[in-house]
Design a protein around this motif. Structure first.
Motif, PDB file in Angstrom:
ATOM      1  N   VAL A   1       0.855  -1.181   0.000  1.00 18.11           N
ATOM      2  CA  VAL A   1       0.000   0.000   0.000  1.00 18.11           C
ATOM      3  C   VAL A   1       0.899   1.241   0.000  1.00 18.11           C
ATOM      4  O   VAL A   1       1.802   1.363   0.834  1.00 18.11           O
ATOM      5  N   VAL A   2       0.659   2.129  -0.950  1.00 19.76           N
ATOM      6  CA  VAL A   2       1.500   3.314  -1.120  1.00 19.76           C
ATOM      7  C   VAL A   2       0.755   4.542  -0.605  1.00 19.76           C
ATOM      8  O   VAL A   2      -0.352   4.845  -1.068  1.00 19.76           O
ATOM      9  N   ALA A   3       1.339   5.235   0.362  1.00 21.38           N
ATOM     10  CA  ALA A   3       0.780   6.501   0.828  1.00 21.38           C
ATOM     11  C   ALA A   3       1.089   7.566  -0.221  1.00 21.38           C
ATOM     12  O   ALA A   3       2.218   8.040  -0.348  1.00 21.38           O
ATOM     13  N   GLY A   4       0.066   7.912  -0.989  1.00 21.85           N
ATOM     14  CA  GLY A   4       0.227   8.828  -2.115  1.00 21.85           C
ATOM     15  C   GLY A   4      -0.240   8.150  -3.386  1.00 21.85           C
ATOM     16  O   GLY A   4       0.030   6.965  -3.597  1.00 21.85           O
ATOM     17  N   ASN A   5      -0.942   8.883  -4.242  1.00 20.94           N
ATOM     18  CA  ASN A   5      -1.460   8.265  -5.466  1.00 20.94           C
ATOM     19  C   ASN A   5      -1.066   9.059  -6.708  1.00 20.94           C
ATOM     20  O   ASN A   5      -1.855   9.219  -7.632  1.00 20.94           O
ATOM     21  N   GLY A   6       0.157   9.549  -6.719  1.00 20.29           N
ATOM     22  CA  GLY A   6       0.675  10.261  -7.884  1.00 20.29           C
ATOM     23  C   GLY A   6       1.413   9.335  -8.826  1.00 20.29           C
ATOM     24  O   GLY A   6       1.209   8.117  -8.830  1.00 20.29           O
ATOM     25  N   GLN A   7       2.347   9.911  -9.596  1.00 24.12           N
ATOM     26  CA  GLN A   7       3.022   9.117 -10.623  1.00 24.12           C
ATOM     27  C   GLN A   7       3.916   8.024 -10.051  1.00 24.12           C
ATOM     28  O   GLN A   7       4.101   6.980 -10.675  1.00 24.12           O
TER      29      GLN A   7
ATOM     30  N   LEU B   1      -2.767   4.937   7.992  1.00 31.33           N
ATOM     31  CA  LEU B   1      -1.568   4.428   7.322  1.00 31.33           C
ATOM     32  C   LEU B   1      -0.370   4.441   8.272  1.00 31.33           C
ATOM     33  O   LEU B   1       0.364   3.452   8.380  1.00 31.33           O
ATOM     34  N   LYS B   2      -0.168   5.572   8.966  1.00 29.23           N
ATOM     35  CA  LYS B   2       0.982   5.690   9.869  1.00 29.23           C
ATOM     36  C   LYS B   2       0.927   4.701  11.022  1.00 29.23           C
ATOM     37  O   LYS B   2       1.971   4.229  11.497  1.00 29.23           O
ATOM     38  N   ASN B   3      -0.277   4.393  11.477  1.00 22.96           N
ATOM     39  CA  ASN B   3      -0.423   3.531  12.652  1.00 22.96           C
ATOM     40  C   ASN B   3      -0.507   2.048  12.313  1.00 22.96           C
ATOM     41  O   ASN B   3      -0.609   1.214  13.217  1.00 22.96           O
ATOM     42  N   HIS B   4      -0.462   1.705  11.041  1.00 23.61           N
ATOM     43  CA  HIS B   4      -0.494   0.301  10.654  1.00 23.61           C
ATOM     44  C   HIS B   4       0.789  -0.381  11.150  1.00 23.61           C
ATOM     45  O   HIS B   4       1.877   0.190  11.064  1.00 23.61           O
ATOM     46  N   PRO B   5       0.704  -1.604  11.680  1.00 20.84           N
ATOM     47  CA  PRO B   5       1.913  -2.262  12.219  1.00 20.84           C
ATOM     48  C   PRO B   5       2.995  -2.516  11.188  1.00 20.84           C
ATOM     49  O   PRO B   5       4.168  -2.674  11.557  1.00 20.84           O
ATOM     50  N   ASN B   6       2.647  -2.539   9.898  1.00 22.78           N
ATOM     51  CA  ASN B   6       3.649  -2.767   8.857  1.00 22.78           C
ATOM     52  C   ASN B   6       3.975  -1.490   8.085  1.00 22.78           C
ATOM     53  O   ASN B   6       4.373  -1.543   6.923  1.00 22.78           O
TER      54      ASN B   6
ATOM     55  N   GLU C   1     -11.808   5.936   6.345  1.00 23.89           N
ATOM     56  CA  GLU C   1     -11.006   4.745   6.611  1.00 23.89           C
ATOM     57  C   GLU C   1     -10.975   3.913   5.340  1.00 23.89           C
ATOM     58  O   GLU C   1     -12.003   3.710   4.691  1.00 23.89           O
ATOM     59  N   VAL C   2      -9.781   3.440   4.967  1.00 31.04           N
ATOM     60  CA  VAL C   2      -9.642   2.584   3.803  1.00 31.04           C
ATOM     61  C   VAL C   2      -9.528   1.134   4.271  1.00 31.04           C
ATOM     62  O   VAL C   2      -9.187   0.866   5.429  1.00 31.04           O
ATOM     63  N   ALA C   3      -9.797   0.216   3.358  1.00 26.51           N
ATOM     64  CA  ALA C   3      -9.811  -1.211   3.707  1.00 26.51           C
ATOM     65  C   ALA C   3      -8.393  -1.774   3.663  1.00 26.51           C
ATOM     66  O   ALA C   3      -7.927  -2.240   2.624  1.00 26.51           O
ATOM     67  N   LEU C   4      -7.706  -1.704   4.804  1.00 27.09           N
ATOM     68  CA  LEU C   4      -6.361  -2.259   4.901  1.00 27.09           C
ATOM     69  C   LEU C   4      -6.422  -3.671   5.475  1.00 27.09           C
ATOM     70  O   LEU C   4      -7.302  -4.003   6.263  1.00 27.09           O
ATOM     71  N   HIS C   5      -5.446  -4.500   5.063  1.00 27.33           N
ATOM     72  CA  HIS C   5      -5.324  -5.854   5.592  1.00 27.33           C
ATOM     73  C   HIS C   5      -4.235  -5.887   6.658  1.00 27.33           C
ATOM     74  O   HIS C   5      -3.304  -5.061   6.641  1.00 27.33           O
ATOM     75  N   ALA C   6      -4.300  -6.850   7.546  1.00 26.57           N
ATOM     76  CA  ALA C   6      -3.306  -6.955   8.621  1.00 26.57           C
ATOM     77  C   ALA C   6      -1.908  -7.215   8.081  1.00 26.57           C
ATOM     78  O   ALA C   6      -0.921  -6.795   8.673  1.00 26.57           O
ATOM     79  N   ASP C   7      -1.819  -7.915   6.925  1.00 27.91           N
ATOM     80  CA  ASP C   7      -0.494  -8.240   6.387  1.00 27.91           C
ATOM     81  C   ASP C   7      -0.050  -7.287   5.283  1.00 27.91           C
ATOM     82  O   ASP C   7       0.958  -7.524   4.616  1.00 27.91           O
ATOM     83  N   ASP C   8      -0.795  -6.196   5.063  1.00 29.31           N
ATOM     84  CA  ASP C   8      -0.345  -5.179   4.109  1.00 29.31           C
ATOM     85  C   ASP C   8       1.005  -4.609   4.562  1.00 29.31           C
ATOM     86  O   ASP C   8       1.297  -4.540   5.763  1.00 29.31           O
ATOM     87  N   VAL C   9       1.813  -4.186   3.590  1.00 24.06           N
ATOM     88  CA  VAL C   9       3.046  -3.459   3.877  1.00 24.06           C
ATOM     89  C   VAL C   9       2.859  -2.039   3.353  1.00 24.06           C
ATOM     90  O   VAL C   9       2.503  -1.843   2.184  1.00 24.06           O
ATOM     91  N   ILE C  10       3.081  -1.047   4.208  1.00 25.82           N
ATOM     92  CA  ILE C  10       2.817   0.351   3.853  1.00 25.82           C
ATOM     93  C   ILE C  10       4.122   1.057   3.519  1.00 25.82           C
ATOM     94  O   ILE C  10       5.071   1.048   4.305  1.00 25.82           O
TER      95      ILE C  10
END
Length: 353
Positions: free
Chosen positions: A6-12, A63-68, A38-47
């Motif tokens: 999962v990428v924080a930011g949706n630009g180029q 996003l910042k508080n996700h464990p990954n 709130e977006v649908a994040l998974h527990a095993d997503d990598v941010i």
């Protein structure tokens, strides 16, 4: 099972990370962090990130508080130039002399301590030439500089280079060769890769970037911009993400910086990319492109789908050829098809060959 990135930011940059992940069936999901849902994040997503900072919105905090969420320490250090310069000093990575403009009363004194000329930069933001001012002895100072800016001595450099490298969770690291860059008004206009680079410069840059990434337990691609002064390097700025000066790797290397970033994040094998010939990357700033360009050998257009605005990065063109002579041939042909004001980028690129 490969994780979703999962990428924080949706630009180029997020767009190009998606493109790099597709052949490996690696799902990459760019997310706009500046929204209150709130977006649908998974527990095993990598941010990961394509932008260095964003406000504490509902999405941004999620996003910042996700464990990954990766590289929180590096982002904290790099998004503020005062903290970034302090980190480089602490790690004994050479930079231009600098001062923290932390008091209105001492602004002139601090600026004059840097010599005759200095560059004043906002501690946060201010990329692509924004939020920066030129100062020379005798100039008036601005009260807004106090407590919001740093200043760096103006360095008489011969040219600018950048190093793009990657590190995985095991601490393994790989690097591309130093890339030569040309900025105009603080905006990257063109990069040349595949030129002969003094081994001492390459070794120094790799050692410093390794030191920084190891200190921060960094995972993924990081870029380091440098000035070349009398053949030696001084580090200018860090970018904890894939970087504009590494876009040439899409056609100029066996593994692009985008794939390399994903490999590190997804714990896939991290191997050193092989360089293919010589390359030039040319940024499209506030202008469209012409289909005729695709008739020139080695030309690859990357369009971001953005609306046009003066100075805005809306795409880039990579020109990759096996030899310098062939690259020169393609550059000269493409130069005849671009707008007059863009030919200066081709003149600079041809001078480097």
């Amino acid at each position: 099972m490969l994780p979703r990135i999962v990428v924080a930011g949706n630009g180029q940059l997020g767009q190009m990370l998606q493109q790099a992940g597709a052949p490996m069936q690696l799902k990459v999901m760019p997310v706009e962090p500046n929204q209150d849902i709130e977006v649908a994040l998974h527990a095993d997503d990598v941010i990961t990130v394509e932008v260095e900072h964003w406000p504490d919105t509902v999405t941004g905090l999620q996003l910042k508080n996700h464990p990954n969420f990766r590289n929180a320490s590096a982002l904290h250090a790099v998004i503020d130039r005062q903290r970034q310069k302090s980190l480089l000093d602490q790690l004994q990575v050479p930079t231009a002399p600098w001062v923290d403009l932390d008091s209105e009363a001492s602004l002139t004194e601090k600026l004059e301590s840097l010599g005759e000329r200095a560059v004043v930069k906002r501690r946060r933001g201010g990329y692509d030439g924004r939020g920066q001012w030129r100062w020379q002895r005798g100039d008036e100072v601005e009260a807004e500089w106090a407590e919001t800016c740093i200043a760096e001595a103006m360095i008489p450099f011969s040219h600018e280079v950048s190093l793009v490298g990657a590190r995985n969770a095991k601490g393994e690291k790989v690097f591309y060769p130093l890339t030569r860059n040309w900025h105009e008004n603080g905006i990257l206009r063109a990069s040349v890769a595949g030129l002969d680079v003094p081994q001492e410069q390459q070794d120094s840059a790799e050692e410093w970037l390794s030191r920084i990434m190891d200190d921060q337990n960094y995972i993924g691609v990081m870029a380091m911009e440098c000035f070349v002064v009398d053949g030696k390097l001084l580090v200018n700025e860090l970018a904890p993400r894939v970087h504009n000066s590494g876009h040439w790797t899409q056609e100029g290397a066996t593994i692009s910086q985008f794939e390399l970033h994903l490999r590190a994040l997804a714990e896939l094998p991290l191997i050193k990319p092989e360089i293919k010939g010589v390359s030039v990357m040319y940024n499209l700033l506030g202008r469209t492109w012409k289909t005729e360009w695709l008739g020139i050998d080695g030309v690859h257009v990357h369009w971001y789908g953005k609306s046009l605005r003066p100075g805005r990065k809306v795409g880039h063109v990579n020109i990759n050829r096996p030899t310098l002579a062939q690259l020169e041939e393609s550059l000269k042909a493409l130069k005849e098809l671009v707008d007059d004001e863009d030919r200066i980028a081709f003149d600079w690129s041809l001078e480097q060959l």
